[in-house]
Design an enzyme around this catalytic site. Structure first.
Site, mmCIF file in Angstrom:
data_model
loop_
_atom_site.group_PDB
_atom_site.id
_atom_site.type_symbol
_atom_site.label_atom_id
_atom_site.label_comp_id
_atom_site.label_asym_id
_atom_site.label_seq_id
_atom_site.Cartn_x
_atom_site.Cartn_y
_atom_site.Cartn_z
ATOM 1 N N LYS A 81 -16.584 6.095 -8.237
ATOM 2 C CA LYS A 81 -15.255 5.640 -7.796
ATOM 3 C C LYS A 81 -15.521 4.432 -6.903
ATOM 4 C CE LYS A 81 -11.581 7.270 -4.641
ATOM 5 N NZ LYS A 81 -10.333 6.872 -5.268
ATOM 6 N N ASP B 213 -2.681 5.610 -3.172
ATOM 7 C CA ASP B 213 -3.032 6.636 -2.189
ATOM 8 C C ASP B 213 -1.848 7.548 -1.903
ATOM 9 O OD1 ASP B 213 -5.630 5.918 -1.876
ATOM 10 O OD2 ASP B 213 -5.350 4.788 -0.024
ATOM 11 N N ASP C 111 -14.423 1.727 -4.596
ATOM 12 C CA ASP C 111 -13.280 1.509 -3.707
ATOM 13 C C ASP C 111 -13.395 0.141 -3.024
ATOM 14 O OD1 ASP C 111 -11.009 2.049 -2.223
ATOM 15 O OD2 ASP C 111 -11.742 3.934 -1.388
ATOM 16 N N TRP D 102 0.858 -1.189 0.000
ATOM 17 C CA TRP D 102 0.000 0.000 0.000
ATOM 18 C C TRP D 102 0.895 1.241 0.000
ATOM 19 C CZ3 TRP D 102 -0.313 4.045 3.482
ATOM 20 C CH2 TRP D 102 -1.367 4.947 3.249
HETATM 21 C C1 DGJ Z 1 -9.032 4.896 -0.211
HETATM 22 C C2 DGJ Z 1 -8.920 5.572 -1.538
HETATM 23 O O1 DGJ Z 1 -7.789 5.134 -2.210
HETATM 24 C C3 DGJ Z 1 -8.929 7.086 -1.320
HETATM 25 O O2 DGJ Z 1 -8.752 7.745 -2.531
HETATM 26 C C4 DGJ Z 1 -10.231 7.456 -0.677
HETATM 27 O O3 DGJ Z 1 -11.276 7.249 -1.594
HETATM 28 C C5 DGJ Z 1 -10.451 6.673 0.603
HETATM 29 N N1 DGJ Z 1 -10.265 5.266 0.401
HETATM 30 C C6 DGJ Z 1 -11.827 6.919 1.162
HETATM 31 O O4 DGJ Z 1 -12.136 6.125 2.213
#
Ligand code: DGJ
Length: 725
Positions: free
Chosen positions: A470, A542, A472, A192
């Site tokens: 988006k 991220d 996730d 990550w």
């Molecule tokens: C992880 C994502 O990669 C971020 O861009 C964001 O959307 C957060 N989660 C939100 O919880």
């Protein structure tokens, strides 16, 4: 007579390339030739009906070459080794990796596949195989993508017996390289915040396994490989065999060198905890496995793969729209989004030239922090007392599309959904399922879960003018129990979970043709050629620190096109605080540009610069998104990263040269010798900053730019130091 021979050869070559059939029978062999514009792939049937690999490499220009190909009869009941079988099933003396492992109801645990029939339909070859005794069939489907220079292969296993069959390994296929020592493997690993790191290692006798057991593609390894010979390939030159799997669940690719120097790359479902009960009449499709070959190095391997992804696999293929410049609320508001603060942000975003405004996490029922609300996909009445529609309309009135964050596979114990359906989560009876980020995972393999999510998302789109989701996924799968089905069917979960994920997206797209998706899994945890066929963009990481991003983006670009690689200009607190705003913009522009600045607190000067850079980006994005990428200097190899993009029509090229070194004064920046230009065409040179380019000519030929190159100014001390041109 001697003089005539070369002339004859030239003529034959001309005739050959005028034959466009990408799949055709191999003359003189019982087999087929699969031709791309860059490579040939040949397979055939041996005397005992076994399917064998014959050739994969440079495009062959004459059928005579095939007669000389190695074509032994190794498909005996007890072969001494696996040889070069095209789709080996386990049985007999096979000790290397096989593509199929099954157990029949009577306890027989081996399979011997024999050719039954085949069909050629345009670029598609299907070959049907069957076990020598039982009615277990395997249909292999090969599709040739001539311009992209690639071939995909996929297997369908069908149980036509009257009893269930346990499938313990189901691979898409094995890519055989010419037998030899001295190959080198390039792959992508990470974690990550540090996805897609390029690593290289020798291929030696034995096996190297790349895989995910986490239920998604994973940050730790990516289902992509490239193999070159004796470490000789560079970005520009050398033979490279490469490939990628189209699967977003547990996957596995093994690279193996046998004791007889056969190099084999086998890929498909991960065999870990795999046991798929195939009932009578049922079929199991493996994921597609894509492979290509080039004589022109890693750069060309990436460009071919990008072409396949952009023009063939992407949801709208070559017709897909340019990615809009987008805004994302996460790095500024976290879960604290409200109708009022998002409207204010949207006004400012529109004024900068942003085209899509996305409300990230925090908009739904009870979501004050990340410990509640997942599963309840309707707006929180405190934060959005009027629902989402007024905000969506506001965003649309400002000329922007409206996007929304969701994390459908997850549920917080503190949610209406969990209170109503505690049995919907992955769990083993009598054990407490582990939480991560305060959330549990829904068992998406269940059809009732799938239907619930489809309806909830369909309603959201229908009611709120949503243009982009988006999607996730912020935790990995764990406790993969499915207590409501018989024990011997529970492990189908590893396949059905991802199939249902794909189905939801496919159905939503079919019902809402304008709807787009971003694939995200806590950053770049779900990037692969399966999800890529369903989404329009991928969240790369991220980690938005511009310097860290140079390496992440480089690795990502080995396997995926810049168009889907979402960048974000982060606020200064999300990374090294002293990285100039322009540098952050330029790094994000090498993919599809997104912004996450706090538009309420940035200075007037920063606002003007942001507007100017967004406008500049719009003038080059046709080239950066749809053009060819040349990685001229790698952040792994020196202080300066140089990437060049060449437009499809060749009329524009864009060069980024970014200093990533820690050296304060005078780091060496080699000249950027440009690639992919027309040597005789004349190009106008337009630096972003005159002062940062040593080159004084304003017009130069492609030959000059390739031979002499562009040289940047030595770095100066001061605020501007990081961006060169
Ligand atoms: C992880 C994502 O990669 C971020 O861009 C964001 O959307 C957060 N989660 C939100 O919880």
């Amino acid at each position: 007579m001697r003089n005539l021979l070369p002339f004859y050869a030239v003529l034959a070559a001309a005739c050959y390339s005028a034959t466009p059939d990408p799949v055709r029978p191999a003359p003189g062999l019982k087999g087929w030739i699969l031709d791309t514009d860059h490579s040939s792939y040949i397979l055939g049937i041996n005397a005992r009906g076994g399917l064998q690999h014959i050739y994969w490499g440079s495009r062959l220009t004459t059928a005579d070459d095939f007669a000389a190909s190695h074509f032994p009869d190794t498909l005996q009941y007890n072969p001494v080794d696996i040889g070069n079988e095209e789709y080996p099933a386990w049985g007999g003396s096979r000790y290397e990796e096989t593509c199929l492992k099954a157990t029949f109801n009577d306890g027989v645990r081996d399979v011997f596949l024999r050719y039954v029939s085949h069909q050629i339909q345009g670029p598609v070859l299907t070959v049907v195989l069957k076990d020598a005794k039982y009615d277990l069939f395997v249909t292999l489907t090969y599709r040739v993508y001539p311009q992209a220079g690639m071939v995909s292969r996929q297997a369908t296993i069908e149980n036509r017996t009257a009893q269930p069959v346990h499938i313990e390994s189901a691979q898409s296929g094995v890519w055989n390289l010419p037998a030899d020592n001295g190959y080198r493997l390039t792959s992508l690993v990470g974690t990550w915040g540090e996805e897609a790191q390029v690593i290289r290692e020798p291929v030696q006798q034995g096996m190297r396994v790349m895989e995910s057991r986490r239920g998604h593609t994973s940050h730790e390894a990516n289902p992509w490989f490239a193999i070159d010979y004796h470490g000789q390939a560079t970005e520009e030159q050398g033979q490279v065999w490469f490939g990628a799997l189209g699967w977003s669940g547990n996957w596995r690719i093994s690279v193996e060198q046998t004791h007889e120097h056969q190099v084999r790359v086998t890929g498909g479902y991960n065999t870990f905890d795999f046991d798929y009960l195939l009932k009578p009449g049922e079929t199991l499709d493996t994921p597609p496995f894509y492979g290509g070959f080039t004589d022109h190095g890693f750069g060309e391997a990436s460009r071919l793969l990008h072409r396949l992804e952009r023009t063939e696999l992407a949801p709208h293929g070559a017709q897909s729209r340019l990615r809009p410049v987008w805004y994302n609320s996460w790095q500024v508001y976290g879960t604290g989004v409200t109708e009022a603060n998002q409207e204010e942000l949207a006004d400012k975003a529109a004024a900068l030239g942003i085209e899509l405004f996305l409300v990230d996490d925090g908009w739904f029922h009870l979501r004050k922090k990340t410990d509640a609300g997942l599963g309840d996909w309707f707006p929180d009445t405190d934060k959005f007392p009027n629902g989402l529609l007024p905000l969506a309309q506001h965003v649309n009135r400002l000329g922007m599309d409206f996007g929304l964050w969701i994390e459908p596979e997850m549920v917080n114990p503190n949610s209406d959904l969990y209170r109503a359906h505690p049995d919907w989560v992955l769990n083993f009876p009598g054990r407490e399922p582990g939480q991560s980020r305060g959330q549990l995972t829904l068992n998406l393999a269940r059809d009732d879960v799938k239907e619930y999510l489809y309806s909830a998302l369909d309603k959201l789109v229908a009611e709120n003018h949503i243009r982009l989701f988006k999607w996730d996924m912020n935790r990995r799968l764990a406790d993969p129990g499915w207590p409501s089905v018989p024990t011997n069917e529970q492990r189908q979960l590893w396949v059905k979970y991802t199939q249902n994920l794909y189905q939801i997206i496919d159905r939503l797209r079919a019902r809402h043709p304008q709807l787009e998706f971003e694939s995200c899994a806590g950053g770049g945890g779900r990037a692969d050629l399966g999800i890529l066929q369903r989404v329009d963009q991928i969240w790369t990481s991220d980690n938005t620190d511009a310097l860290d991003r140079l390496r992440i983006q480089e690795g990502f670009s080995f396997a995926y096109p810049p168009k889907v690689m979402m960048g974000r200009v982060p606020p200064s607190h999300s990374g090294r605080a002293n990285t100039p705003l322009e540098y952050r913009f330029l790094v994000a522009m090498m993919g599809s540009l997104g912004i996450s600045l706090n538009l309420s607190t940035i200075t007037e000067e920063e606002t003007i610069l942001s507007r100017r850079l967004i406008e500049f980006y719009k003038s080059i994005r046709q080239t950066t998104q749809n053009g060819d990428l040349y990685r001229l200097a790698s952040p792994r190899e020196g202080p300066v990263t140089v990437n060049q993009f060449v437009a499809e029509d060749g009329r524009q090229a864009v060069v980024f040269a970014l200093d990533g070194s820690q050296q304060f004064l005078r780091p060496y920046c080699p000249p950027a010798r440009l690639r992919g230009l027309d040597a005789n065409a004349r190009y106008r040179i337009r630096p972003l900053h005159e002062s940062k380019l040593q080159e004084k000519a304003t017009i130069a030929t492609g030959a000059y730019l390739a031979g002499h190159g562009l040289r940047s100014e030595e770095r100066r001390v001061g605020k501007e130091c990081r961006s060169r041109w």
